[in-house]
Design an enzyme around this catalytic site. Structure first.
Site, PDB file in Angstrom:
ATOM      1  N   ALA A  15      15.877  -2.692  17.727  1.00 37.86           N
ATOM      2  CA  ALA A  15      16.623  -3.681  16.941  1.00 37.86           C
ATOM      3  C   ALA A  15      16.364  -5.111  17.388  1.00 37.86           C
ATOM      4  O   ALA A  15      16.999  -6.040  16.906  1.00 37.86           O
ATOM      5  CB  ALA A  15      18.121  -3.377  17.004  1.00 37.86           C
ATOM      6  N   ASP A  67      14.413   2.437  27.173  1.00 38.07           N
ATOM      7  CA  ASP A  67      13.166   2.959  26.622  1.00 38.07           C
ATOM      8  C   ASP A  67      13.486   4.281  25.913  1.00 38.07           C
ATOM      9  O   ASP A  67      13.974   5.220  26.552  1.00 38.07           O
ATOM     10  CB  ASP A  67      12.216   3.180  27.810  1.00 38.07           C
ATOM     11  CG  ASP A  67      10.869   3.729  27.394  1.00 38.07           C
ATOM     12  OD1 ASP A  67      10.730   4.190  26.248  1.00 38.07           O
ATOM     13  OD2 ASP A  67       9.964   3.714  28.250  1.00 38.07           O
ATOM     14  N   VAL A  68      13.206   4.365  24.624  1.00 34.62           N
ATOM     15  CA  VAL A  68      13.566   5.592  23.882  1.00 34.62           C
ATOM     16  C   VAL A  68      12.661   6.777  24.219  1.00 34.62           C
ATOM     17  O   VAL A  68      12.909   7.889  23.740  1.00 34.62           O
ATOM     18  CB  VAL A  68      13.589   5.377  22.340  1.00 34.62           C
ATOM     19  CG1 VAL A  68      14.606   4.346  21.928  1.00 34.62           C
ATOM     20  CG2 VAL A  68      12.199   5.042  21.810  1.00 34.62           C
ATOM     21  N   ASN A  94      14.067   3.549  14.709  1.00 31.34           N
ATOM     22  CA  ASN A  94      13.112   2.523  14.276  1.00 31.34           C
ATOM     23  C   ASN A  94      12.168   2.071  15.387  1.00 31.34           C
ATOM     24  O   ASN A  94      11.107   1.534  15.100  1.00 31.34           O
ATOM     25  CB  ASN A  94      13.908   1.329  13.726  1.00 31.34           C
ATOM     26  CG  ASN A  94      13.049   0.104  13.560  1.00 31.34           C
ATOM     27  OD1 ASN A  94      12.251   0.026  12.622  1.00 31.34           O
ATOM     28  ND2 ASN A  94      13.156  -0.857  14.470  1.00 31.34           N
ATOM     29  N   TYR A 160      -0.885   6.773  15.992  1.00 30.01           N
ATOM     30  CA  TYR A 160       0.252   6.164  15.292  1.00 30.01           C
ATOM     31  C   TYR A 160       0.559   6.949  14.009  1.00 30.01           C
ATOM     32  O   TYR A 160       1.706   7.303  13.743  1.00 30.01           O
ATOM     33  CB  TYR A 160      -0.069   4.702  14.973  1.00 30.01           C
ATOM     34  CG  TYR A 160       0.995   4.013  14.140  1.00 30.01           C
ATOM     35  CD1 TYR A 160       2.142   3.494  14.750  1.00 30.01           C
ATOM     36  CD2 TYR A 160       0.866   3.901  12.759  1.00 30.01           C
ATOM     37  CE1 TYR A 160       3.120   2.876  13.993  1.00 30.01           C
ATOM     38  CE2 TYR A 160       1.839   3.283  12.001  1.00 30.01           C
ATOM     39  CZ  TYR A 160       2.963   2.768  12.617  1.00 30.01           C
ATOM     40  OH  TYR A 160       3.938   2.164  11.860  1.00 30.01           O
ATOM     41  N   ILE A 193       4.816  -4.757   5.241  1.00 33.03           N
ATOM     42  CA  ILE A 193       6.046  -5.560   5.267  1.00 33.03           C
ATOM     43  C   ILE A 193       5.787  -6.783   6.146  1.00 33.03           C
ATOM     44  O   ILE A 193       5.162  -6.673   7.208  1.00 33.03           O
ATOM     45  CB  ILE A 193       7.241  -4.752   5.836  1.00 33.03           C
ATOM     46  CG1 ILE A 193       7.440  -3.431   5.071  1.00 33.03           C
ATOM     47  CG2 ILE A 193       8.520  -5.608   5.834  1.00 33.03           C
ATOM     48  CD1 ILE A 193       7.795  -3.543   3.618  1.00 33.03           C
TER      49      ILE A 193
END
Ligand code: ADP
Length: 253
Positions: A15, A67-68, A94, A160, A193
């Protein structure tokens, strides 16, 4: 349709900028309580003091630098949030890393990094919020995937694209196992985007990219955030296991 009356609690990973931040800002404007998760502490501090976010008292915001790809850190963060606010209504997966490396040059280290953050982070954060959402008999999980996960061979890198394709499968797996428990799981697949990252692309390359998009322009972060807001809302209760393309017509099926 059951309406939520309490101020909902939303966790948003990554975020600190870009899409995650746009989603967070919308949620705050909608009256939700927002947990900003990001590995980049400096970004989080900038967000905390930004004009829009700083006007919301600490009763509406929480900032967790983590850190996810660290499963224990995920579990600890969920525990902290539940202790603090007592509920978790929305999880937005995200946080992500993208590298434009050719298949010949992808190292084991880079593969592990991308897969553990983008895909592992999505799996383990979703798993970690399940107990709370099941207890509430309500919840929304939204995975921010990518056109790269649908179309495969992009300049973005095989690792990715594989991680983003994996997120789409996880979306269906979680959706199926949680259907009937008030918890929906969906994905969005944005492409092209306009985010800070675009400033690093050469103007000529950027113009070529723009011309290849049927609507002839790049998307705005807000155009992804508004779809996420809809999917997170009560109105979207009958939608689960779906992927929403947000790409200006780049990928029509
Ligand atoms: P997008 O274009 O999708 O918004 P960005 O690169 O702008 O992509 O944002 C991704 C966010 O995810 C960044 O703020 C970044 O710091 C964050 N992030 C990257 N890796 C991790 C991680 N391991 N844990 C938590 N957040 C991360």
């Amino acid at each position: 349709m059951q309406k939520n009356t309490v101020s909902q609690v939303a966790i948003i990973t990554g975020a600190g900028q870009g899409l995650g931040l746009a989603i967070a800002e919308n949620f705050l404007l909608e009256g939700k309580r927002v947990v900003f998760v990001d590995v980049n502490e400096q970004l989080l501090n900038e967000v905390k003091t930004s004009e829009l976010v700083s006007q919301y008292a600490s009763s509406k915001t929480m900032f967790i630098a983590m850190d996810v790809s660290n499963v224990n850190a995920i579990k600890e963060s969920v525990q902290t949030i539940v202790e603090h606010w007592g509920r978790i209504d929305i999880l937005i997966n995200n946080a992500g890393v993208r590298k434009e490396t050719s298949v010949e040059d992808i190292t084991e280290e880079e593969w592990n990094l991308i897969l553990s953050v983008n895909l592992g982070g999505t799996f383990f954060y979703s798993q970690a919020v399940l107990d709370t959402m099941k207890r509430q008999k309500s919840g929304r999980i939204i995975n921010i995937s990518s056109f790269g996960g649908q179309a495969g061979p992009l300049s973005s890198g095989a690792h990715y694209c594989a991680s983003k394709a994996g997120q789409l499968v996880l979306t269906k797996s979680f959706a199926r196992s949680l259907a009937g428990q008030g918890i929906t799981v969906n994905a969005v697949a944005p492409a092209a985007i306009q985010t800070p990252e675009m400033d690093t692309i050469e103007p000529v390359k950027l113009e070529k990219m723009r011309e290849s998009i049927p609507v002839q322009r790049f998307g705005e972060a807000e155009e992804v955030a508004s779809m996420v807001s809809y999917l997170a809302s009560d109105a979207a209760g009958y939608i689960t296991g779906s992927t929403f393309d947000i790409n200006g017509g780049l990928f029509m099926r």
